[in-house]
Design a protein around this motif. Sequence first.
Motif, PDB file in Angstrom:
ATOM      1  N   ASN A   1      23.687   0.543   4.288  1.00 29.85           N
ATOM      2  CA  ASN A   1      23.365  -0.768   3.713  1.00 29.85           C
ATOM      3  C   ASN A   1      23.379  -0.707   2.187  1.00 29.85           C
ATOM      4  O   ASN A   1      23.307   0.375   1.591  1.00 29.85           O
ATOM      5  CB  ASN A   1      21.997  -1.231   4.202  1.00 29.85           C
ATOM      6  N   GLU A   2      23.421  -1.863   1.562  1.00 35.24           N
ATOM      7  CA  GLU A   2      23.477  -1.924   0.110  1.00 35.24           C
ATOM      8  C   GLU A   2      22.267  -1.270  -0.550  1.00 35.24           C
ATOM      9  O   GLU A   2      22.367  -0.731  -1.655  1.00 35.24           O
ATOM     10  CB  GLU A   2      23.600  -3.376  -0.355  1.00 35.24           C
TER      11      GLU A   2
ATOM     12  N   GLY B   1      22.669  -4.353   7.612  1.00 33.53           N
ATOM     13  CA  GLY B   1      21.715  -5.027   6.741  1.00 33.53           C
ATOM     14  C   GLY B   1      20.265  -4.844   7.124  1.00 33.53           C
ATOM     15  O   GLY B   1      19.369  -5.199   6.361  1.00 33.53           O
TER      16      GLY B   1
END
Length: 210
Positions: free
Chosen positions: A67-68, A77
């Motif tokens: 995920n970021e 996410g």
Amino acid sequence: GKDPADTAGYDLTAPLGDFAWASGQGINGVIWALIALDSGNYTVADAETGAPDVRERYLQALLDAQNEDGSWGLMPGAADADLTAMALQALAAHLAQPEAQAAADRGVAALAQMQEQDGGFLAWGEESSESVAQAIVALCALGISMDDARFVKDGATLSDVLMRFALEDGSFSHTQGGESDQMATEQAFYALVALARAEDGKAALYDMTD
């Protein structure tokens, strides 16, 4: 010490060459297939592409699923402490690759951010011993001490936190104050083994090349 490619007439490594099958469970399957391949440094051909080693395909899938914020989860996410710790365990054998090292650094930072002020981790709305156990195994695999300031909360290390779930009969509970739980005990046990191996300077828990 036996050869998994020839176990009672079966090649137990062969199914790992089927990326679609092994990854059918999602990122969890990718993680554990990679850990299995690396446990004895096994080389298995990619059944679909014909590449001589399917390992890089699993590694790339793991990197792509991050995920970021640096975490991993069952769903894109969604940050999950257990999956993030397991992903870090899988990355530990690949830190010579800059992309894997960078992903591990981000993952460690994300795992530290997920830690509660009392040192535990929330899983499905409650703190569990299994999440702590997976974090311990991950840090040991990465060569990170339990005294690392990022994971010490109110003077308690992750090993201290794990012992909050210990019961008088030697087993562990899933949640604090809970009853004896088989999965919690199993994971606590191998987390303690990972700690002991790290303290003795031995190979990481899933590194069975020794």
